[in-house]
Design a protein around this motif. Structure first.
Motif, PDB file in Angstrom:
ATOM      1  N   ALA A  75       0.808  -1.228   0.000  1.00  0.00           N
ATOM      2  CA  ALA A  75       0.000   0.000   0.000  1.00  0.00           C
ATOM      3  C   ALA A  75       0.842   1.280   0.000  1.00  0.00           C
ATOM      4  O   ALA A  75       0.294   2.377  -0.142  1.00  0.00           O
ATOM      5  N   LEU A  76       2.153   1.154   0.148  1.00  0.00           N
ATOM      6  CA  LEU A  76       3.009   2.335   0.227  1.00  0.00           C
ATOM      7  C   LEU A  76       3.054   3.096  -1.099  1.00  0.00           C
ATOM      8  O   LEU A  76       3.097   2.483  -2.172  1.00  0.00           O
ATOM      9  N   PRO A  77       3.104   4.427  -1.017  1.00  0.00           N
ATOM     10  CA  PRO A  77       3.298   5.202  -2.241  1.00  0.00           C
ATOM     11  C   PRO A  77       4.714   4.981  -2.783  1.00  0.00           C
ATOM     12  O   PRO A  77       5.620   4.588  -2.042  1.00  0.00           O
ATOM     13  N   GLU A  78       4.905   5.231  -4.055  1.00  0.00           N
ATOM     14  CA  GLU A  78       6.175   4.955  -4.726  1.00  0.00           C
ATOM     15  C   GLU A  78       7.382   5.544  -3.985  1.00  0.00           C
ATOM     16  O   GLU A  78       8.417   4.894  -3.872  1.00  0.00           O
ATOM     17  N   SER A  79       7.241   6.730  -3.453  1.00  0.00           N
ATOM     18  CA  SER A  79       8.372   7.405  -2.804  1.00  0.00           C
ATOM     19  C   SER A  79       8.818   6.735  -1.501  1.00  0.00           C
ATOM     20  O   SER A  79       9.901   7.021  -0.999  1.00  0.00           O
ATOM     21  N   GLU A  80       7.998   5.826  -0.961  1.00  0.00           N
ATOM     22  CA  GLU A  80       8.312   5.186   0.314  1.00  0.00           C
ATOM     23  C   GLU A  80       8.610   3.693   0.184  1.00  0.00           C
ATOM     24  O   GLU A  80       8.796   3.005   1.170  1.00  0.00           O
ATOM     25  N   LYS A 141      10.284   2.989   5.405  1.00  0.00           N
ATOM     26  CA  LYS A 141       8.953   2.512   5.810  1.00  0.00           C
ATOM     27  C   LYS A 141       8.964   1.001   6.022  1.00  0.00           C
ATOM     28  O   LYS A 141       8.218   0.487   6.855  1.00  0.00           O
ATOM     29  N   MET A 142       9.816   0.290   5.286  1.00  0.00           N
ATOM     30  CA  MET A 142       9.900  -1.159   5.463  1.00  0.00           C
ATOM     31  C   MET A 142      10.309  -1.492   6.895  1.00  0.00           C
ATOM     32  O   MET A 142       9.669  -2.323   7.554  1.00  0.00           O
ATOM     33  N   VAL A 143      11.350  -0.848   7.397  1.00  0.00           N
ATOM     34  CA  VAL A 143      11.790  -1.072   8.777  1.00  0.00           C
ATOM     35  C   VAL A 143      10.675  -0.670   9.741  1.00  0.00           C
ATOM     36  O   VAL A 143      10.354  -1.407  10.682  1.00  0.00           O
TER      37      VAL A 143
END
Length: 169
Positions: A75-80, A141-143
């Motif tokens: 669900a994350l936007p491309e920048s994240e 954001k992954m971490v």
């Protein structure tokens, strides 16, 4: 920590807590493992984002959590995003490993090296979090997502660094 062991091992958690020898054989461990397909973000050769399907094997008592983690990453936007090239979870090993228990994930192992505190690489090739998009940055954001579900990141260990590794215990 006790709650995590109870969640995975149920009534037998006290005999497993703080130990790394959870299962004595692959066949014993496989009785508690499940597999599922999930979508992740990746990059094609031109640098365009696309969703690909990967297969994950994990402990049955953490399957729902893993599905939520990957849904949040998707669900994350491309920048994240951090694209996923390689991923592995359950892997029976003799010795000390949360992969044997199906509660550890390795992501992009070539670009997220494991290394000693002196910087000697023991697995993978390198770690360049702000110049290689496949390297997992500490502030990514992954971490953040893995940590929000109770996972630790190997990039924060003090004994060594394992930048590819997320572990529930």
């Amino acid at each position: 920590e006790e709650q995590k062991y109870y969640r995975i091992f149920g009534e037998n958690y006290e005999s497993k807590m703080g130990k790394c020898y959870y299962y004595s054989s692959n066949s014993q461990a496989m009785n508690d493992m499940v597999g599922f397909d999930t979508k992740v973000w990746s990059l094609d050769r031109s640098g365009n984002w696309y969703q690909k399907e990967v297969y994950i094997e994990c402990h049955k008592n953490i399957e729902a959590t893993m599905k939520c983690i990957f849904a949040d990453l998707l669900a994350l936007p491309e920048s994240e995003r951090t694209p996923i090239k390689d991923i592995g979870m359950y892997n029976f090993r003799d010795g000390c490993s949360n992969h044997t228990c199906g509660v550890a994930v390795d992501i992009n192992w070539n670009e997220n090296a494991e290394m000693t505190n002196s910087g000697r690489i023991t697995c993978g090739s390198y770690w360049r979090p702000y110049s290689d998009i496949y390297s997992i940055a500490p502030d990514s954001k992954m971490v953040e997502i893995f940590k929000s579900y109770g996972f630790g990141w190997g990039g924060e260990w003090t004994s060594k660094k394992d930048y590819m590794h997320f572990s529930y215990f």
